[in-house]
Design an enzyme around this catalytic site. Structure first.
Site, PDB file in Angstrom:
ATOM      1  N   ASN A  54      -4.891   2.169  -1.587  1.00 19.26           N
ATOM      2  CA  ASN A  54      -5.414   0.966  -1.694  1.00 19.26           C
ATOM      3  C   ASN A  54      -6.131   0.486  -3.161  1.00 19.26           C
ATOM      4  O   ASN A  54      -6.450  -0.373  -3.281  1.00 19.26           O
ATOM      5  CB  ASN A  54      -6.172   0.253  -0.688  1.00 19.26           C
TER       6      ASN A  54
ATOM      7  N   ARG B 154       1.551   0.132  20.911  1.00 21.21           N
ATOM      8  CA  ARG B 154       2.576  -0.496  21.770  1.00 21.21           C
ATOM      9  C   ARG B 154       3.990   0.062  21.724  1.00 21.21           C
ATOM     10  O   ARG B 154       4.595   0.382  22.642  1.00 21.21           O
ATOM     11  CB  ARG B 154       2.920  -2.079  21.085  1.00 21.21           C
TER      12      ARG B 154
ATOM     13  N   LYS C 202       0.912  -1.302  -0.017  1.00 23.41           N
ATOM     14  CA  LYS C 202      -0.029   0.131   0.073  1.00 23.41           C
ATOM     15  C   LYS C 202       0.980   1.250  -0.131  1.00 23.41           C
ATOM     16  O   LYS C 202       0.443   2.218  -0.513  1.00 23.41           O
ATOM     17  CB  LYS C 202      -0.971  -0.071   1.054  1.00 23.41           C
TER      18      LYS C 202
END
Ligand code: NAP
Length: 275
Positions: free
Chosen positions: A89, A152, A68
């Site tokens: 996309n 994270r 992408k």
């Protein structure tokens, strides 16, 4: 009378074997009475694949993982939303031979959310900082909502937050955040790792809605836990259908049969759910 020539559309990715896009697109063209075929292609060399689009007159391409971002270098123009998200996309091969890049993931996500809630003035925790997270943040901002990025790797969240001008938090601080909706854009919980969830159960009560961008399985562990915590939930099928429908709109100029496409995908996923 001469039969109109069939139009070819393609899906570029690696892998592509698991994708439900060919099933959904081909069913939609048949229903719309368009003589077209949509074929999956596992791409090894992206440059060669793009040359093939020009040579074989493929009129539209869906681009998926892992191309992408890389595909942008091979296009003649990239629409502003795709530029800001940093991912394409959808490719449209126009009548003059030009290749233009679009991003329909953000519209897919926004339309899926708008099917169940109003985005304006609401707060959304975006879990993750990859391509889907960028599409989500862009879409929420476009519709007047407030995104908070939680990831994270805090440094990645910080970089993205800086770029889009919104707050960020490390994952360890999620217990202290309240929001109207949490959107999971990480792949945690995707088949075959169905028992995994990106979040502890005890924090889910902080959100009125929980959306998972994953659609296989339909009921992820995260959505299961969220329901038990009393949240309203939204799976990733609506996003998947709307992003595909927006591609069909770009390629044909016609409004696709979204509800029919939704049923086709749901039926297929239902065959596998629980396996
Ligand atoms: P990506 O660019 O690789 O980003 C993945 C993000 O998830 C990263 O921020 C990563 O955190 C985080 N992550 C990965 N493993 C994690 C873990 N074990 N714990 C916590 N965080 C973790 O992926 P993507 O292309 O955005 O795709 C993400 C998901 O969206 C996929 O499941 C895809 O199928 C889905 N998706 C659905 C649709 C739809 O139409 N429904 C459309 C597009 C994508 P770090 O930064 O710390 O590495």
């Amino acid at each position: 009378m001469k039969k109109p020539e069939s139009i070819t559309f393609a899906l570029f990715g690696n892998p592509v074997g698991h994708s439900l896009s060919p099933l959904m697109h081909n069913a939609a063209y048949k229903k719309m009475g368009i003589n077209a075929s949509y074929v999956p292609r596992r791409v090894e060399n992206l440059e060669d694949a793009i040359q093939g689009v020009r040579k074989r007159n493929i009129r539209g391409v869906s681009v998926t993982i892992p191309f992408k971002t890389a595909v942008i270098a091979y296009l003649d123009e990239v629409e502003s939303s795709a530029q800001q998200i940093g991912a394409v996309n959808t490719i449209w091969h126009d009548d003059n031979g030009g290749l233009a890049g679009y991003n329909t993931d953000w519209i897919g996500l926004v339309r899926s959310l708008e099917d169940v809630l109003d985005i304006q003035k609401k707060t959304f925790v975006i879990l993750g900082a990859g391509g889907t997270a960028r599409a989500a943040v862009f879409g929420i901002l476009e519709r007047g909502g407030t995104p908070l990025i939680v990831n994270r790797t805090a440094a990645r969240a910080e970089e993205m937050a800086h770029e889009f001008g919104c707050p960020f938090y490390p994952l360890s601080e999620i217990g202290g955040i309240r929001a109207d909706c949490l959107i999971n854009t990480t792949p945690v919980g995707m088949a075959p790792d169905r028992k995994k969830s990106p979040l502890r159960r005890d924090v889910l009560g902080n959100f009125r809605w929980v959306m998972d961008c994953i659609y296989n399985p339909l009921r992820t562990q995260l959505l299961h836990d969220a329901e038990e915590a009393g949240c309203r939930t939204l799976d990733g099928v609506g996003m998947f259908v709307h992003q595909g429908a927006e591609q069909i709109k770009i390629w044909t100029g016609m409004e696709p049969p979204r509800e029919f496409m939704y049923q086709i995908v749901l039926e297929k996923l239902g065959e596998h759910d629980g396996n």
